[in-house]
Motif scaffolding. Structure first.
Motif, PDB file in Angstrom:
ATOM      1  N   ALA A  67      25.418  56.017  61.702  1.00 46.03           N
ATOM      2  CA  ALA A  67      24.600  57.185  61.373  1.00 46.03           C
ATOM      3  C   ALA A  67      24.929  58.353  62.311  1.00 46.03           C
ATOM      4  CB  ALA A  67      23.118  56.829  61.463  1.00 46.03           C
ATOM      5  N   ARG A  68      25.126  58.070  63.586  1.00 51.17           N
ATOM      6  CA  ARG A  68      25.448  59.129  64.541  1.00 51.17           C
ATOM      7  C   ARG A  68      26.841  59.701  64.280  1.00 51.17           C
ATOM      8  NH1 ARG A  68      21.826  59.691  68.546  1.00 51.17           N
ATOM      9  NH2 ARG A  68      20.236  58.064  68.743  1.00 51.17           N
ATOM     10  N   LEU A  69      27.770  58.833  63.897  1.00 53.16           N
ATOM     11  CA  LEU A  69      29.119  59.304  63.600  1.00 53.16           C
ATOM     12  C   LEU A  69      29.126  60.179  62.354  1.00 53.16           C
ATOM     13  CD1 LEU A  69      31.765  58.820  65.100  1.00 53.16           C
ATOM     14  CD2 LEU A  69      32.318  57.066  63.422  1.00 53.16           C
ATOM     15  N   LEU A  70      28.349  59.799  61.339  1.00 53.75           N
ATOM     16  CA  LEU A  70      28.236  60.614  60.134  1.00 53.75           C
ATOM     17  C   LEU A  70      27.640  61.976  60.456  1.00 53.75           C
ATOM     18  CD1 LEU A  70      26.978  57.891  57.642  1.00 53.75           C
ATOM     19  CD2 LEU A  70      29.114  59.164  57.428  1.00 53.75           C
ATOM     20  N   ALA A  71      26.636  61.989  61.322  1.00 48.29           N
ATOM     21  CA  ALA A  71      26.023  63.263  61.702  1.00 48.29           C
ATOM     22  C   ALA A  71      27.019  64.143  62.436  1.00 48.29           C
ATOM     23  CB  ALA A  71      24.798  63.002  62.578  1.00 48.29           C
ATOM     24  N   GLN A  72      27.888  63.536  63.248  1.00 55.26           N
ATOM     25  CA  GLN A  72      28.859  64.308  64.010  1.00 55.26           C
ATOM     26  C   GLN A  72      29.939  64.892  63.109  1.00 55.26           C
ATOM     27  OE1 GLN A  72      30.336  62.738  67.822  1.00 55.26           O
ATOM     28  NE2 GLN A  72      32.417  62.977  67.023  1.00 55.26           N
ATOM     29  N   TYR A  73      30.383  64.109  62.134  1.00 57.19           N
ATOM     30  CA  TYR A  73      31.508  64.536  61.306  1.00 57.19           C
ATOM     31  C   TYR A  73      31.100  65.332  60.068  1.00 57.19           C
ATOM     32  CZ  TYR A  73      35.547  62.623  63.649  1.00 57.19           C
ATOM     33  OH  TYR A  73      36.558  62.424  64.543  1.00 57.19           O
ATOM     34  N   PHE A  74      29.897  65.071  59.528  1.00 58.04           N
ATOM     35  CA  PHE A  74      29.512  65.710  58.280  1.00 58.04           C
ATOM     36  C   PHE A  74      28.366  66.701  58.424  1.00 58.04           C
ATOM     37  CE2 PHE A  74      31.844  61.993  56.987  1.00 58.04           C
ATOM     38  CZ  PHE A  74      32.477  62.367  55.817  1.00 58.04           C
ATOM     39  N   GLY A  75      27.691  66.686  59.558  1.00 58.38           N
ATOM     40  CA  GLY A  75      26.562  67.594  59.712  1.00 58.38           C
ATOM     41  C   GLY A  75      25.483  67.300  58.681  1.00 58.38           C
ATOM     42  N   VAL A  76      24.963  68.342  58.042  1.00 57.66           N
ATOM     43  CA  VAL A  76      23.961  68.182  56.980  1.00 57.66           C
ATOM     44  C   VAL A  76      24.703  68.111  55.648  1.00 57.66           C
ATOM     45  CG1 VAL A  76      21.969  69.193  55.842  1.00 57.66           C
ATOM     46  CG2 VAL A  76      22.253  69.442  58.323  1.00 57.66           C
ATOM     47  N   HIS A  77      24.607  66.974  54.990  1.00 54.19           N
ATOM     48  CA  HIS A  77      25.289  66.761  53.712  1.00 54.19           C
ATOM     49  C   HIS A  77      24.265  66.248  52.711  1.00 54.19           C
ATOM     50  CE1 HIS A  77      28.083  65.354  50.666  1.00 54.19           C
ATOM     51  NE2 HIS A  77      29.107  65.840  51.344  1.00 54.19           N
ATOM     52  N   GLY A 228      16.339  60.500  55.403  1.00 55.48           N
ATOM     53  CA  GLY A 228      16.811  59.119  55.385  1.00 55.48           C
ATOM     54  C   GLY A 228      15.744  58.146  55.818  1.00 55.48           C
ATOM     55  N   GLY A 229      16.184  56.909  56.045  1.00 54.23           N
ATOM     56  CA  GLY A 229      15.268  55.869  56.491  1.00 54.23           C
ATOM     57  C   GLY A 229      15.144  55.865  58.000  1.00 54.23           C
ATOM     58  N   GLY A 230      14.118  55.197  58.491  1.00 58.67           N
ATOM     59  CA  GLY A 230      13.904  55.103  59.934  1.00 58.67           C
ATOM     60  C   GLY A 230      13.013  53.936  60.278  1.00 58.67           C
ATOM     61  N   GLU A 231      13.060  53.541  61.543  1.00 57.24           N
ATOM     62  CA  GLU A 231      12.207  52.456  62.041  1.00 57.24           C
ATOM     63  C   GLU A 231      11.652  52.845  63.401  1.00 57.24           C
ATOM     64  OE1 GLU A 231      12.426  47.697  63.231  1.00 57.24           O
ATOM     65  OE2 GLU A 231      14.227  48.940  63.330  1.00 57.24           O
ATOM     66  N   ILE A 232      10.368  52.632  63.577  1.00 59.49           N
ATOM     67  CA  ILE A 232       9.702  52.862  64.857  1.00 59.49           C
ATOM     68  C   ILE A 232       9.238  51.510  65.379  1.00 59.49           C
ATOM     69  CG2 ILE A 232       7.789  54.010  66.036  1.00 59.49           C
ATOM     70  CD1 ILE A 232       7.867  56.128  63.801  1.00 59.49           C
ATOM     71  N   ASN A 248      14.749  53.969  65.599  1.00 58.75           N
ATOM     72  CA  ASN A 248      16.083  53.738  65.042  1.00 58.75           C
ATOM     73  C   ASN A 248      16.316  54.652  63.847  1.00 58.75           C
ATOM     74  OD1 ASN A 248      16.653  51.554  66.858  1.00 58.75           O
ATOM     75  ND2 ASN A 248      15.294  50.272  65.621  1.00 58.75           N
ATOM     76  N   PRO A 249      17.466  55.325  63.786  1.00 58.81           N
ATOM     77  CA  PRO A 249      17.734  56.289  62.706  1.00 58.81           C
ATOM     78  C   PRO A 249      18.268  55.635  61.438  1.00 58.81           C
ATOM     79  CG  PRO A 249      19.554  56.299  64.243  1.00 58.81           C
ATOM     80  CD  PRO A 249      18.549  55.316  64.789  1.00 58.81           C
ATOM     81  N   ARG A 250      17.697  54.510  61.058  1.00 56.81           N
ATOM     82  CA  ARG A 250      18.117  53.791  59.835  1.00 56.81           C
ATOM     83  C   ARG A 250      17.026  52.789  59.488  1.00 56.81           C
ATOM     84  NH1 ARG A 250      17.435  49.030  62.542  1.00 56.81           N
ATOM     85  NH2 ARG A 250      18.577  49.031  64.503  1.00 56.81           N
ATOM     86  N   PHE A 251      17.134  52.218  58.289  1.00 61.15           N
ATOM     87  CA  PHE A 251      16.162  51.209  57.879  1.00 61.15           C
ATOM     88  C   PHE A 251      16.292  49.968  58.758  1.00 61.15           C
ATOM     89  CE2 PHE A 251      16.399  53.322  53.572  1.00 61.15           C
ATOM     90  CZ  PHE A 251      15.067  53.716  53.555  1.00 61.15           C
ATOM     91  N   PRO A 252      15.187  49.259  58.994  1.00 68.11           N
ATOM     92  CA  PRO A 252      15.269  48.017  59.771  1.00 68.11           C
ATOM     93  C   PRO A 252      15.879  46.891  58.948  1.00 68.11           C
ATOM     94  CG  PRO A 252      13.033  48.342  58.971  1.00 68.11           C
ATOM     95  CD  PRO A 252      13.799  49.589  58.610  1.00 68.11           C
ATOM     96  N   ALA A 253      16.282  45.825  59.632  1.00 72.84           N
ATOM     97  CA  ALA A 253      16.882  44.672  58.948  1.00 72.84           C
ATOM     98  C   ALA A 253      15.888  43.998  58.008  1.00 72.84           C
ATOM     99  CB  ALA A 253      17.411  43.671  59.974  1.00 72.84           C
ATOM    100  N   TRP A 254      14.583  44.175  58.256  1.00 76.17           N
ATOM    101  CA  TRP A 254      13.561  43.516  57.432  1.00 76.17           C
ATOM    102  C   TRP A 254      13.121  44.382  56.245  1.00 76.17           C
ATOM    103  CZ3 TRP A 254       9.185  46.517  57.387  1.00 76.17           C
ATOM    104  CH2 TRP A 254       8.961  47.350  58.484  1.00 76.17           C
ATOM    105  N   ILE A 255      13.870  45.431  55.927  1.00 79.28           N
ATOM    106  CA  ILE A 255      13.422  46.364  54.894  1.00 79.28           C
ATOM    107  C   ILE A 255      13.320  45.687  53.526  1.00 79.28           C
ATOM    108  CG2 ILE A 255      15.739  47.223  54.314  1.00 79.28           C
ATOM    109  CD1 ILE A 255      12.475  49.280  54.595  1.00 79.28           C
ATOM    110  N   HIS A 256      14.185  44.698  53.255  1.00 75.81           N
ATOM    111  CA  HIS A 256      14.084  43.997  51.971  1.00 75.81           C
ATOM    112  C   HIS A 256      12.788  43.199  51.898  1.00 75.81           C
ATOM    113  CE1 HIS A 256      15.277  42.053  48.270  1.00 75.81           C
ATOM    114  NE2 HIS A 256      15.108  40.877  48.824  1.00 75.81           N
TER     115      HIS A 256
END
Length: 439
Positions: A67-77, A228-232, A248-256
């Protein structure tokens, strides 16, 4: 229960065939990209751009560093459903701005990793402490020796810094949430009921987020423009307080698990559907090990046999995210970024051929599509990759005295590589001794 819309195609994207989730029946298709240890960033960015070129295609990253790499290379997409760099800066550990926005406290922490500072911190934490990496990994420690050893492991395996955090007794809870362009769409609270020995969720109680927390989370996602998704991750103390551990800047592993309970947050992200006014969530979820047939196009990954004559155990990071952390790719220049912070929504290859892209090298130009006069598979000599490997080895062993790098002429006697090795200052190494000729 319908888990996704009938007309929605789900494509699994990963970086290793060893990721068993690629065989899940919910996937309509799978895409495998090179592992993070081998990946070339500009080529990876072009591949990602091609994957999301269609207007109705969205990418949802599930790895923190990805997610961080995508933000660095693509910015807001518009078709990458993940937080941008400005948002990610608010969740760096410890996430003070998020704790303030949610009205919860953070545990005591220290970024001073000097021996005396570590000893003093652990001495004043009666329940022990945690060593946490900048990107990933956490180890509970009770002594200076344990803390420093864990810190060295984090630096070696993941790259980046580490810090100490006081252990907070209580029940682990997680908030999974989803927002689109700063608009909070849905969120649930999960309380861990059964954990694995590594502390991962096996069973959890799922409930609606309390209204006060929902409102504070809504204001936070709007203020930062979360996408996007996130987890606190939190701890509910035995006194009933909520303590923020990390974001965490993404869905957790337990999202399903939340999806099976009636809260399909990934679908809400793609369709931009808000939380239903009334819904009845199942009380929780549990995991059950189930054998499934592998996808024919992937087959079974070949695991190497170890010195103990047994197969090496499966890793919790089959996608090779450690390799991404070790390479410190987040500090490399973003060659594909133009003056705008957003990448074009169409593929860069529609503008120029791959061989003519100024950001690429002959390493990529060698890998053109096979033709009728070339057998597949065929051997390619990737001299720029050879240069990279030699440079990496030289950097790794720079502090070791009396170390000489050598090229095995018996293993690979290709003239081009022998010339390259000599030019890089490597010595020639041969295992077999030449027998003396009697005079």
């Amino acid at each position: 229960m319908k888990l996704v819309d009938a007309d929605m195609r789900v494509v699994g994207l990963d970086y290793s065939a060893a990721s068993s989730g690629l065989h899940a029946s919910v996937l309509d298709e799978v895409v495998l990209l090179p592992g993070w240890d081998e990946i070339h960033l500009e080529t990876w960015a072009e591949q990602v751009a091609e994957l999301i070129a269609a207007p109705d295609t969205f990418l949802i990253p599930t790895l923190d560093l990805e997610a961080r790499l995508l933000a660095q290379y693509f910015g807001v997409h518009e078709r990458i459903l993940a937080p941008n760099k400005r948002v990610l800066d608010t969740v760096t550990k410890p996430p003070e701005s998020v704790a303030e926005a949610l009205g919860v406290r953070l545990p005591e922490s220290s970024a001073d990793t000097d021996w005396d500072a570590v000893e003093r911190f652990i001495r004043h934490t009666p329940h022990g402490a945690w060593v946490k990496g900048q990107h990933y990994e956490a180890f509970r420690v009770r002594s200076v020796e344990q803390a420093l050893a864990a810190g060295r492991f984090v630096e070696r395996e993941w790259g980046g810094n580490w810090h100490l955090e006081a252990h907070v007794p209580g029940q682990e809870c997680g908030i999974a949430f989803v927002a689109r362009g700063g608009v909070l769409l849905d969120a649930v609270l999960m309380s861990k009921a059964i954990l694995t020995p590594e502390g991962k969720t096996w069973s959890g109680e799922v409930a609606e987020l309390p209204e006060q927390l929902w409102e504070r989370l809504r204001v936070y996602t709007a203020d930062v423009g979360w996408n996007g998704g996130g987890e606190i991750e939190t701890i509910r103390t035995w006194e009933g307080d909520m303590v923020l551990m990390e974001v965490n800047p993404r869905f957790p592993a337990w999202i399903h698990g939340a999806t099976t309970c009636g809260a399909n947050l990934p679908a809400a992200l793609v369709t931009e559907r808000g939380r239903p006014g009334e819904r009845r969530l199942a009380p929780g979820f549990t995991r059950v090990v189930e054998e499934i047939s592998v996808a024919p196009e992937l087959g079974i990954s070949s695991y190497p046999w170890g010195p103990s004559d047994g197969i090496n155990p499966a890793t919790k990071h089959p996608s090779g995210m450690r390799g991404l952390g070790r390479r410190d790719l987040l500090s490399e220049p973003t060659a594909l970024r133009g003056p705008s912070s957003a990448m074009p929504s169409h593929s860069p290859r529609q503008q120029q051929p791959l061989e003519d892209a100024l950001s690429l090298t002959s390493y990529e130009a060698v890998l053109e599509a096979p033709s009728e006069d070339r057998a597949t598979p065929s051997r390619q000599i990737l001299t720029p990759l050879f240069d990279e490997r030699v440079a990496a080895l030289r950097a790794r062993f720079a502090d070791l005295p009396h170390t000489v790098l050598a090229h095995s002429i018996k293993t690979c006697p290709h003239p081009e590589l022998l010339s390259r090795a000599a030019g890089l200052g490597l010595v020639a190494e041969a295992i077999t001794l030449v027998p003396a000729v009697p005079s």
